[in-house]
Design a protein around this motif. Sequence first.
Motif, PDB file in Angstrom:
ATOM      1  N   PHE A   9       0.830  -1.196   0.000  1.00  0.00           N
ATOM      2  CA  PHE A   9       0.000   0.000   0.000  1.00  0.00           C
ATOM      3  C   PHE A   9       0.872   1.257   0.000  1.00  0.00           C
ATOM      4  CE2 PHE A   9      -1.902  -2.911   3.413  1.00  0.00           C
ATOM      5  CZ  PHE A   9      -2.309  -3.853   2.494  1.00  0.00           C
ATOM      6  N   GLY A  10       2.090   1.148  -0.558  1.00  0.00           N
ATOM      7  CA  GLY A  10       3.000   2.274  -0.597  1.00  0.00           C
ATOM      8  C   GLY A  10       3.720   2.530   0.709  1.00  0.00           C
ATOM      9  N   LEU A  11       3.611   1.619   1.684  1.00  0.00           N
ATOM     10  CA  LEU A  11       4.229   1.792   2.997  1.00  0.00           C
ATOM     11  C   LEU A  11       5.398   0.817   3.158  1.00  0.00           C
ATOM     12  CD1 LEU A  11       0.939   2.098   5.059  1.00  0.00           C
ATOM     13  CD2 LEU A  11       2.497   3.949   4.441  1.00  0.00           C
ATOM     14  N   PRO A  12       6.508   1.273   3.721  1.00  0.00           N
ATOM     15  CA  PRO A  12       7.732   0.460   3.760  1.00  0.00           C
ATOM     16  C   PRO A  12       7.741  -0.584   4.876  1.00  0.00           C
ATOM     17  CG  PRO A  12       8.152   2.591   4.742  1.00  0.00           C
ATOM     18  CD  PRO A  12       6.730   2.628   4.247  1.00  0.00           C
ATOM     19  N   ILE A  13       8.170  -1.783   4.517  1.00  0.00           N
ATOM     20  CA  ILE A  13       8.367  -2.885   5.459  1.00  0.00           C
ATOM     21  C   ILE A  13       9.785  -3.387   5.246  1.00  0.00           C
ATOM     22  CG2 ILE A  13       7.631  -5.198   6.143  1.00  0.00           C
ATOM     23  CD1 ILE A  13       4.919  -4.506   4.743  1.00  0.00           C
ATOM     24  N   ILE A 106       4.318   4.521  16.131  1.00  0.00           N
ATOM     25  CA  ILE A 106       4.737   4.952  14.792  1.00  0.00           C
ATOM     26  C   ILE A 106       5.456   3.822  14.079  1.00  0.00           C
ATOM     27  CG2 ILE A 106       6.190   6.575  13.506  1.00  0.00           C
ATOM     28  CD1 ILE A 106       5.632   8.633  15.685  1.00  0.00           C
ATOM     29  N   ILE A 107       6.360   3.146  14.795  1.00  0.00           N
ATOM     30  CA  ILE A 107       7.106   2.015  14.228  1.00  0.00           C
ATOM     31  C   ILE A 107       6.870   0.797  15.113  1.00  0.00           C
ATOM     32  CG2 ILE A 107       9.364   1.135  13.527  1.00  0.00           C
ATOM     33  CD1 ILE A 107      10.311   4.108  13.558  1.00  0.00           C
ATOM     34  N   ASN A 108       6.531  -0.312  14.491  1.00  0.00           N
ATOM     35  CA  ASN A 108       6.405  -1.569  15.215  1.00  0.00           C
ATOM     36  C   ASN A 108       7.570  -2.470  14.822  1.00  0.00           C
ATOM     37  OD1 ASN A 108       4.419  -4.511  15.205  1.00  0.00           O
ATOM     38  ND2 ASN A 108       5.109  -3.433  17.012  1.00  0.00           N
ATOM     39  N   VAL A 109       8.233  -3.047  15.810  1.00  0.00           N
ATOM     40  CA  VAL A 109       9.334  -3.982  15.590  1.00  0.00           C
ATOM     41  C   VAL A 109       8.908  -5.348  16.133  1.00  0.00           C
ATOM     42  CG1 VAL A 109      11.780  -4.477  15.983  1.00  0.00           C
ATOM     43  CG2 VAL A 109      10.984  -2.095  15.911  1.00  0.00           C
ATOM     44  N   LEU A 161      10.019  -4.802  10.576  1.00  0.00           N
ATOM     45  CA  LEU A 161       9.644  -3.460  11.018  1.00  0.00           C
ATOM     46  C   LEU A 161       8.658  -2.862  10.029  1.00  0.00           C
ATOM     47  CD1 LEU A 161      12.789  -3.972  11.914  1.00  0.00           C
ATOM     48  CD2 LEU A 161      12.652  -1.593  12.625  1.00  0.00           C
ATOM     49  N   PHE A 162       7.624  -2.194  10.558  1.00  0.00           N
ATOM     50  CA  PHE A 162       6.597  -1.613   9.702  1.00  0.00           C
ATOM     51  C   PHE A 162       5.830  -0.547  10.480  1.00  0.00           C
ATOM     52  CE2 PHE A 162       5.201  -5.555  11.668  1.00  0.00           C
ATOM     53  CZ  PHE A 162       4.011  -5.214  12.290  1.00  0.00           C
TER      54      PHE A 162
END
Length: 202
Positions: A9-13, A106-109, A161-162
């Motif tokens: 969806f255009g979001l970095p993983i 904001i960031i999940n690890v 991470l996402f």
Amino acid sequence: MEYKTTQIFGLPIIKFEREYLLNNNELNFISNTEYEKSNPDNSAYISTNKNILTEDNLSNLKQKFFDCARKYIEDIICVNNQFDMTHSWAAKSNKEHHQHNHKNSIINVVYYAQAESAQLKFTRLKNLITEAYDFDLDYQSFNLYNAFETAINIKSGDFVLFPGHLVHTGYNLSNKEKITIAANFFIKGQVGFENNVSGLVI
């Protein structure tokens, strides 16, 4: 530290493969910590300790979390702002870890402490077209841009991470219990600029 990058969806993983393998003492500590039900069907359990990475037994693993988060901040988000870990917990599942996202993150690890064969699936209700126009389209095929879901394969020792708001579901594809540790990161300190009338301290 090397990692693989993908997007949904255009979001970095990003995924660090086999970045850290637990020793026996670390794995025993995580396995034997106290857990509680995570969802009604008892398919997943989470630790009662919601700051598990503050434990001395896991200090080396905690440093890896910060190292991975730093790469995401510096290489992907590319900002000078400071971030800090707000919560960290362990989870166990034999089958499915129910669909969810991470609020106030904001960031999940996510670290896969024990995962012989696992999958992490990201889902959304609408894609780049149906967000604006709720059409029922006749798709020829799906890709990273028009898909409603995507999944990545996981093994023990991996970090993923996402963005924390992404809806995701964890699957255990083996007969052995899957154990993960997750942490939320949020921005801290000075944000914005006084000249822009946007300055604040978090």
